[in-house]
Design a protein around this motif. Structure first.
Motif, mmCIF file in Angstrom:
data_model
loop_
_atom_site.group_PDB
_atom_site.id
_atom_site.type_symbol
_atom_site.label_atom_id
_atom_site.label_comp_id
_atom_site.label_asym_id
_atom_site.label_seq_id
_atom_site.Cartn_x
_atom_site.Cartn_y
_atom_site.Cartn_z
ATOM 1 N N THR A 111 0.846 -1.195 0.000
ATOM 2 C CA THR A 111 0.000 0.000 0.000
ATOM 3 C C THR A 111 0.882 1.246 0.000
ATOM 4 O O THR A 111 2.060 1.199 0.372
ATOM 5 C CB THR A 111 -0.915 0.049 1.243
ATOM 6 O OG1 THR A 111 -0.118 -0.180 2.415
ATOM 7 C CG2 THR A 111 -2.009 -0.998 1.158
ATOM 8 N N ALA A 112 0.298 2.371 -0.408
ATOM 9 C CA ALA A 112 0.999 3.659 -0.397
ATOM 10 C C ALA A 112 0.000 4.749 -0.065
ATOM 11 O O ALA A 112 -1.213 4.560 -0.201
ATOM 12 C CB ALA A 112 1.679 3.921 -1.737
ATOM 13 N N GLY A 113 0.507 5.901 0.373
ATOM 14 C CA GLY A 113 -0.366 7.002 0.766
ATOM 15 C C GLY A 113 -0.102 8.255 -0.043
ATOM 16 O O GLY A 113 1.041 8.582 -0.371
ATOM 17 N N LEU A 114 -1.172 8.962 -0.365
ATOM 18 C CA LEU A 114 -1.092 10.217 -1.105
ATOM 19 C C LEU A 114 -1.012 11.381 -0.120
ATOM 20 O O LEU A 114 -1.731 11.413 0.883
ATOM 21 C CB LEU A 114 -2.330 10.368 -1.996
ATOM 22 C CG LEU A 114 -2.416 11.598 -2.891
ATOM 23 C CD1 LEU A 114 -1.311 11.594 -3.936
ATOM 24 C CD2 LEU A 114 -3.789 11.660 -3.572
ATOM 25 N N ASN A 115 -0.138 12.340 -0.405
ATOM 26 C CA ASN A 115 0.028 13.526 0.432
ATOM 27 C C ASN A 115 -0.028 14.787 -0.418
ATOM 28 O O ASN A 115 0.190 14.746 -1.639
ATOM 29 C CB ASN A 115 1.383 13.474 1.150
ATOM 30 C CG ASN A 115 1.453 12.363 2.185
ATOM 31 O OD1 ASN A 115 0.869 12.453 3.256
ATOM 32 N ND2 ASN A 115 2.172 11.298 1.856
ATOM 33 N N HIS A 116 -0.285 15.938 0.234
ATOM 34 C CA HIS A 116 -0.247 17.208 -0.482
ATOM 35 C C HIS A 116 1.117 17.421 -1.127
ATOM 36 O O HIS A 116 1.220 18.065 -2.176
ATOM 37 C CB HIS A 116 -0.563 18.371 0.464
ATOM 38 C CG HIS A 116 -2.027 18.592 0.672
ATOM 39 N ND1 HIS A 116 -2.696 18.113 1.774
ATOM 40 C CD2 HIS A 116 -2.960 19.218 -0.090
ATOM 41 C CE1 HIS A 116 -3.978 18.440 1.674
ATOM 42 N NE2 HIS A 116 -4.162 19.102 0.565
ATOM 43 N N ARG A 117 2.145 16.876 -0.513
ATOM 44 C CA ARG A 117 3.482 17.013 -1.080
ATOM 45 C C ARG A 117 3.541 16.477 -2.511
ATOM 46 O O ARG A 117 4.267 17.018 -3.347
ATOM 47 C CB ARG A 117 4.513 16.280 -0.215
ATOM 48 C CG ARG A 117 5.927 16.383 -0.760
ATOM 49 C CD ARG A 117 6.942 15.679 0.113
ATOM 50 N NE ARG A 117 8.288 16.006 -0.338
ATOM 51 C CZ ARG A 117 8.956 15.337 -1.277
ATOM 52 N NH1 ARG A 117 8.408 14.287 -1.853
ATOM 53 N NH2 ARG A 117 10.181 15.701 -1.625
ATOM 54 N N GLY A 137 -9.182 13.029 6.107
ATOM 55 C CA GLY A 137 -8.210 12.012 6.494
ATOM 56 C C GLY A 137 -7.335 11.656 5.313
ATOM 57 O O GLY A 137 -7.061 12.474 4.427
ATOM 58 N N LYS A 138 -6.903 10.409 5.257
ATOM 59 C CA LYS A 138 -5.884 9.975 4.318
ATOM 60 C C LYS A 138 -6.466 9.261 3.094
ATOM 61 O O LYS A 138 -7.380 8.468 3.207
ATOM 62 C CB LYS A 138 -4.896 9.032 5.007
ATOM 63 C CG LYS A 138 -4.086 9.668 6.109
ATOM 64 C CD LYS A 138 -3.133 10.748 5.560
ATOM 65 C CE LYS A 138 -2.169 10.163 4.565
ATOM 66 N NZ LYS A 138 -1.241 11.183 4.019
ATOM 67 N N ILE A 139 -5.874 9.569 1.949
ATOM 68 C CA ILE A 139 -6.143 8.863 0.694
ATOM 69 C C ILE A 139 -5.000 7.882 0.456
ATOM 70 O O ILE A 139 -3.830 8.238 0.616
ATOM 71 C CB ILE A 139 -6.274 9.839 -0.480
ATOM 72 C CG1 ILE A 139 -7.468 10.768 -0.287
ATOM 73 C CG2 ILE A 139 -6.377 9.089 -1.807
ATOM 74 C CD1 ILE A 139 -7.547 11.893 -1.295
ATOM 75 N N GLY A 140 -5.342 6.657 0.092
ATOM 76 C CA GLY A 140 -4.303 5.656 -0.112
ATOM 77 C C GLY A 140 -4.493 4.859 -1.379
ATOM 78 O O GLY A 140 -5.505 4.975 -2.083
ATOM 79 N N GLN A 143 -5.436 9.114 -10.926
ATOM 80 C CA GLN A 143 -6.016 10.384 -11.376
ATOM 81 C C GLN A 143 -7.179 10.803 -10.479
ATOM 82 O O GLN A 143 -7.270 11.967 -10.063
ATOM 83 C CB GLN A 143 -6.498 10.254 -12.824
ATOM 84 C CG GLN A 143 -6.960 11.570 -13.446
ATOM 85 C CD GLN A 143 -5.798 12.421 -13.928
ATOM 86 O OE1 GLN A 143 -4.872 11.921 -14.541
ATOM 87 N NE2 GLN A 143 -5.840 13.714 -13.639
ATOM 88 N N GLU A 144 -8.061 9.856 -10.153
ATOM 89 C CA GLU A 144 -9.196 10.157 -9.281
ATOM 90 C C GLU A 144 -8.726 10.582 -7.896
ATOM 91 O O GLU A 144 -9.274 11.512 -7.290
ATOM 92 C CB GLU A 144 -10.121 8.943 -9.173
ATOM 93 C CG GLU A 144 -10.888 8.623 -10.444
ATOM 94 C CD GLU A 144 -10.150 7.652 -11.359
ATOM 95 O OE1 GLU A 144 -8.901 7.621 -11.323
ATOM 96 O OE2 GLU A 144 -10.830 6.926 -12.106
ATOM 97 N N ALA A 145 -7.693 9.915 -7.407
ATOM 98 C CA ALA A 145 -7.165 10.241 -6.079
ATOM 99 C C ALA A 145 -6.577 11.644 -6.045
ATOM 100 O O ALA A 145 -6.843 12.425 -5.114
ATOM 101 C CB ALA A 145 -6.115 9.206 -5.679
ATOM 102 N N PHE A 146 -5.785 11.977 -7.047
ATOM 103 C CA PHE A 146 -5.183 13.318 -7.103
ATOM 104 C C PHE A 146 -6.255 14.396 -7.225
ATOM 105 O O PHE A 146 -6.163 15.452 -6.592
ATOM 106 C CB PHE A 146 -4.202 13.405 -8.274
ATOM 107 C CG PHE A 146 -2.806 12.989 -7.923
ATOM 108 C CD1 PHE A 146 -1.864 13.928 -7.531
ATOM 109 C CD2 PHE A 146 -2.438 11.654 -7.968
ATOM 110 C CE1 PHE A 146 -0.569 13.559 -7.207
ATOM 111 C CE2 PHE A 146 -1.149 11.265 -7.651
ATOM 112 C CZ PHE A 146 -0.201 12.223 -7.265
#
Length: 329
Positions: free
Chosen positions: A36-42, A323-326, A310-313
């Motif tokens: 798994t991986a997590g999406l951040n504003h970074r 909260g968190k998107i992964g 693309q949907e996640a971004f």
């Protein structure tokens, strides 16, 4: 291996799933097969900083998985270990500021939105047993940022009153959970009724509309500590709610990075202002011990297959998440 790569075009237009060469760990490194991986504003900022003329880059900072290869000289980590990844590279000990050479996984080095990642062995830690793979994959960057801001810089203690403007991001939800676990009274703001309600469910003592009259909402009450991650849109309103001698810690500027400050009010108020960014390996270890002691879990917004990046971004760019998107890999 499959990976989400930024190349050839600017911004989101430069992202695509590509085949990349499988990497081998060198001396002192390990290879992690990511689950798994997590999406951040970074990751949004990386799309601006990484230019179309730069070499292709696998983006992503957060991840969790299983070690499947170790380089020469590595001890304490072996193939088959279930691990979480500390994205901070080159910052081992807790210091006043990051040392020269400090970097974050995902720029300038290949990141975690891939089937595998190679990192220094010191940047993996055992996966907390109480976390699922989805929770472990989105943990590190946001939780470490929250931990340093709240504990190292903010010096939060039991009985303190803490204000967290802009509840909704992964870091903000960790700040709320950490501060409550430390015994603080916590106030939060958001323009979203849904996010305010969720914050109350997570333990916030008061949640109100960011566009409301803050003085009226607080009824003259002041707080000991403000953790500011919004920026210019809320900074001065946050400062007005701080008691004389109180502390404000800032680590984000998503709503503007230039603030006009009344210095006379600031020095008469005897306020303390600290900046904060990510954290050290020492703080990462402390953070993991803290979440295990208090059985804290990330607030999960949505989990996508990596191919649906693309949907996640888009969801993050439009500030729709709580909260968190992964990603599952």
């Amino acid at each position: 291996m499959k990976a989400v790569v930024h190349a050839d075009k600017a911004g989101l237009f430069g992202l695509a799933v590509r085949d990349m060469e499988e990497l081998q760990p060198k001396a002192g490194e390990v290879r992690v097969k990511l689950k798994t991986a997590g999406l951040n504003h970074r990751d949004l900022f990386v799309l601006v900083r990484h230019k179309p003329t730069d070499p292709p880059l696998i983006i992503g900072s957060d991840g969790a998985g299983v070690v499947d290869a170790v380089g020469e000289g590595v001890t304490g980590v072996k193939a088959g270990d279930k691990v979480v990844i500390n994205p901070g590279l080159g910052w081992k000990d807790k210091t006043d500021a990051p040392p020269q050479g400090f970097e974050i996984l995902g720029l300038p080095f290949h990141g975690t939105f891939a089937e595998q990642v190679v990192i220094p062995a010191e940047n993996v830690a055992p996966k907390p047993e109480h976390l699922s793979w989805e929770e472990a994959g989105v943990l590190s960057l946001a939780a470490l940022t929250a931990y340093r801001a709240l504990f190292t810089q903010g010096q939060v203690r039991e009985g303190m009153k803490v204000l967290i403007p802009g509840i909704g991001s992964g870091v903000a939800t960790f700040l709320l959970q950490f501060a409550k676990a430390a015994g603080a009274t916590v106030y939060v703001t958001s323009r979203s009724v849904e996010k305010c309600q969720k914050a109350l469910e997570l333990g916030a003592d008061k949640a109100f509309d960011s566009n409301a009259d803050w003085e009226k909402e607080f009824g003259g009450e002041k707080v000991d500590l403000v953790i500011e991650c919004v920026g210019a849109a809320t900074f001065n309103k946050s400062l007005q709610q701080l008691r004389p001698g109180g502390t404000i810690v800032t680590f984000g500027a998503s709503a503007g990075d230039v603030v006009e400050l009344n210095l006379r009010d600031f020095f008469y108020g005897q306020f303390r202002l600290y900046g904060s960014t990510m954290g050290s390996g020492e703080e990462y270890k402390e953070m993991l011990e803290f979440i295990e002691k208090h059985q804290i879990k990330p607030v999960i917004d949505r989990i996508y297959p990596l191919e649906q990046f693309q949907e996640a971004f888009n969801r993050m760019e439009n500030a729709q998440q709580l909260g968190k998107i992964g990603f599952t890999i």
